[in-house]
Design an enzyme around this catalytic site. Structure first.
Site, short mmCIF file in Angstrom:
data_model
loop_
_atom_site.label_atom_id
_atom_site.label_comp_id
_atom_site.label_asym_id
_atom_site.label_seq_id
_atom_site.Cartn_x
_atom_site.Cartn_y
_atom_site.Cartn_z
N GLY A 239 -45.70 21.97 74.05
CA GLY A 239 -44.39 21.01 74.21
C GLY A 239 -44.44 19.73 73.64
CD GLU A 273 -49.75 28.52 76.40
OE1 GLU A 273 -48.46 28.26 76.32
OE2 GLU A 273 -50.29 29.19 77.08
N GLY A 275 -47.97 23.83 69.74
CA GLY A 275 -47.39 24.35 68.43
C GLY A 275 -46.85 23.27 67.44
NE ARG A 276 -41.42 20.59 68.66
CZ ARG A 276 -40.10 21.27 68.22
NH1 ARG A 276 -39.38 21.26 67.31
NH2 ARG A 276 -39.62 22.22 69.32
CB CYS A 342 -20.78 33.34 53.81
SG CYS A 342 -20.77 33.65 52.10
CD GLU A 343 -22.63 32.13 59.85
OE1 GLU A 343 -22.34 31.34 60.61
OE2 GLU A 343 -23.18 33.45 60.07
CE1 TYR A 370 -41.64 27.38 67.55
CE2 TYR A 370 -41.59 24.92 67.69
CZ TYR A 370 -42.19 26.19 68.20
OH TYR A 370 -43.13 26.16 69.10
N1 LLP Z 1 -46.42 27.96 74.83
C1 LLP Z 1 -45.30 28.60 75.27
C2 LLP Z 1 -45.28 29.45 76.21
C3 LLP Z 1 -44.21 28.41 74.54
O1 LLP Z 1 -42.99 29.00 74.83
C4 LLP Z 1 -44.09 27.44 73.34
C5 LLP Z 1 -42.90 27.37 72.71
C6 LLP Z 1 -45.26 26.82 73.03
C7 LLP Z 1 -46.44 27.14 73.94
C8 LLP Z 1 -45.25 25.79 72.08
O2 LLP Z 1 -44.44 24.89 72.20
P1 LLP Z 1 -44.48 23.32 71.36
O3 LLP Z 1 -45.84 22.91 71.38
O4 LLP Z 1 -44.16 23.91 69.83
O5 LLP Z 1 -43.29 22.70 71.51
N2 LLP Z 1 -37.56 26.94 68.04
C9 LLP Z 1 -37.68 25.71 68.85
C10 LLP Z 1 -38.94 25.53 69.68
C11 LLP Z 1 -39.02 26.79 70.76
C12 LLP Z 1 -40.25 26.50 71.43
C13 LLP Z 1 -40.40 27.85 72.14
N3 LLP Z 1 -41.96 27.71 72.90
C14 LLP Z 1 -37.37 24.61 67.70
O6 LLP Z 1 -37.33 24.83 66.67
O7 LLP Z 1 -37.34 23.48 68.06
#
Ligand code: LLP
Length: 416
Positions: A239, A273, A275-276, A342-343, A370
């Protein structure tokens, strides 16, 4: 330092001019910096130094094998949400014993696959899922390691589509229900209680909600311990937000500091965990202007990338910086940067002042997370190429899809 910087007015990815990437692999093309990924990972690791901690990269943010391989080689764990992601991790050399499996809808097939491969933990999100997992593990003659994903009911103060820790969300089980579910888990013959998990949302810029969630999770862990339910690990999810425009996300160490001070002196292993935070600013989307078009009210720069390549602007109204690859003279004009789909929602940026001509390259920044992972073939558009840059070298991590691949596996009803 940004992995993307200008030399003589020309935007580079590490040591490679983006014009060279476009010449070699065409556009639209995702471009990632290896150094940037590893730098962010190092920042995370540094903040966790001296603790028993595991960084489980959230595969959903960017699941290209070239990216997973980098994290696998660095000894990372992985957070997955599907059987497909598990097979990607394994194909990239990742260790299943460092994989946690999140998600509200795990199928029996996915559970079986994950059990056979020996993952670290299932982050279970409901009572029904727990029962199914027990049954599937029983049929395999195994015990499934489990953490309950607890919904701590804190407001992550982020976009509603990516906020996951509130009472009304579909994710996790409520704190009050968790105790009963842990008692149930203890009774199930094919379940082994391994830990506790939570994840409250994405693109979080304020450490306070995450610390508040951690506090609630730790209080629950203590209540469980009092009942003799001992946890091996505490998974505090991902997050951490990044800068897209003018946000001021704290440094990773500063974000984690209040959480880590709550964890001081505890015996459980800590999992995160992210990601971003690891990949978001390590990637950009390279696109070429096809046409400049003067509308009645607005000017459009029609580019060769679209919402099927980068959905975030259309889906969340997300803002991504858009830079010309080559700086030009002049003040520029306000453009709507749009794709060919086309949107009306197919835009990459609105009201951007750009000094550009048709044929110029643009870089849509902060697209490492993402971006490609949420791409589609909408409008029968082949998916973009992906390139991983390492110093002066560029590596084609995925070629652009060929047009005939788009429908190669489809078949019409046979004619009589
Ligand atoms: N762990 C769980 C259980 C999650 O659901 C997620 C993201 C993460 C870890 C990783 O979160 P991060 O560190 O990346 O914030 N598509 C959206 C983001 C959706 C995130 C979904 N879950 C966007 O483009 O902003």
């Amino acid at each position: 330092m940004s992995p993307f910087s200008r030399r003589d007015g020309l935007l580079h990815a590490e040591g490679v001019p983006l014009t060279q990437v476009a010449a070699a692999h065409g556009t639209p093309c995702y471009v990632y910096s290896r150094a940037a990924l590893l730098e962010r990972l190092a920042e995370f690791r540094q903040a966790l130094a001296g603790r028993d901690a595991l960084v489980c990269y959230a595969v959903k943010a960017n699941s290209n094998l070239a990216i997973l391989d980098q994290f696998a080689r660095a000894g990372c764990g992985f957070d997955i949400v599907s059987g497909g992601e598990l097979l990607r991790v394994i194909a990239a050399g990742g260790d299943p014993a460092r994989v946690v499996f999140s998600g509200v809808g795990k199928t029996a097939d996915e559970m079986r696959l994950a059990l056979e491969r020996g993952i670290l933990c299932f982050n279970v999100e409901s009572a029904a899922e727990l029962e199914r997992l027990d049954a599937v593990a029983g049929r395999l003659g195994r015990r499934a390691p489990v953490a309950l994903r607890v919904n701590p009911d804190v407001d992550a103060k982020t976009h509603p589509y990516i906020s996951t820790g509130l009472r009304g969300n579909k994710f996790g089980v409520a704190v009050d229900a968790a105790l009963a579910l842990y008692r149930r888990a203890r009774e199930l013959p094919h379940i082994e209680i391994a830990g506790i998990a939570c994840h409250i949302g994405s693109q979080l810029l304020d450490p306070a909600p995450a610390a508040e969630a951690a506090r609630k999770i730790l209080a629950l862990a203590d209540r469980l311990a009092a009942e003799g339910i001992v946890l091996r690990h505490i998974d505090l999810g991902g997050g951490i937000g990044i800068r897209y425009r003018d946000e001021t996300p704290p440094a990773i160490a500063d974000y984690l500091a209040p959480i880590l001070s709550l964890l001081a002196g505890r015996k459980e292993r800590i999992l995160f965990e992210p990601g971003r935070a690891l990949v978001g600013n390590a990637g950009l989307l390279l696109t070429r202007i096809e046409y400049l078009k003067q509308g009645e009210e607005k000017n459009f720069a029609v580019v060769d990338a679209a919402m099927n390549d980068l959905l975030r602007p259309a889906l969340y109204d997300a803002w991504h910086e858009i830079l010309p690859v080559q700086v030009a003279e002049g003040d520029g004009v306000l453009y709507q940067v749009v794709g060919p789909v086309c949107e009306s929602g197919d835009f990459l940026g609105k009201d951007r002042r750009l000094a550009v001509r048709a044929g110029d390259l643009l870089a849509v920044m902060s697209a490492g997370a993402y971006g490609m992972a949420m791409s589609s073939n909408y409008n029968s558009r082949p998916r973009a190429a992906e390139v991983l840059v390492d110093g002066e070298r560029m590596h084609l991590a995925r070629p652009r899809e060929a047009l005939d691949q788009l429908f190669a596996s489809e078949s019409p009803l046979p004619r009589a």
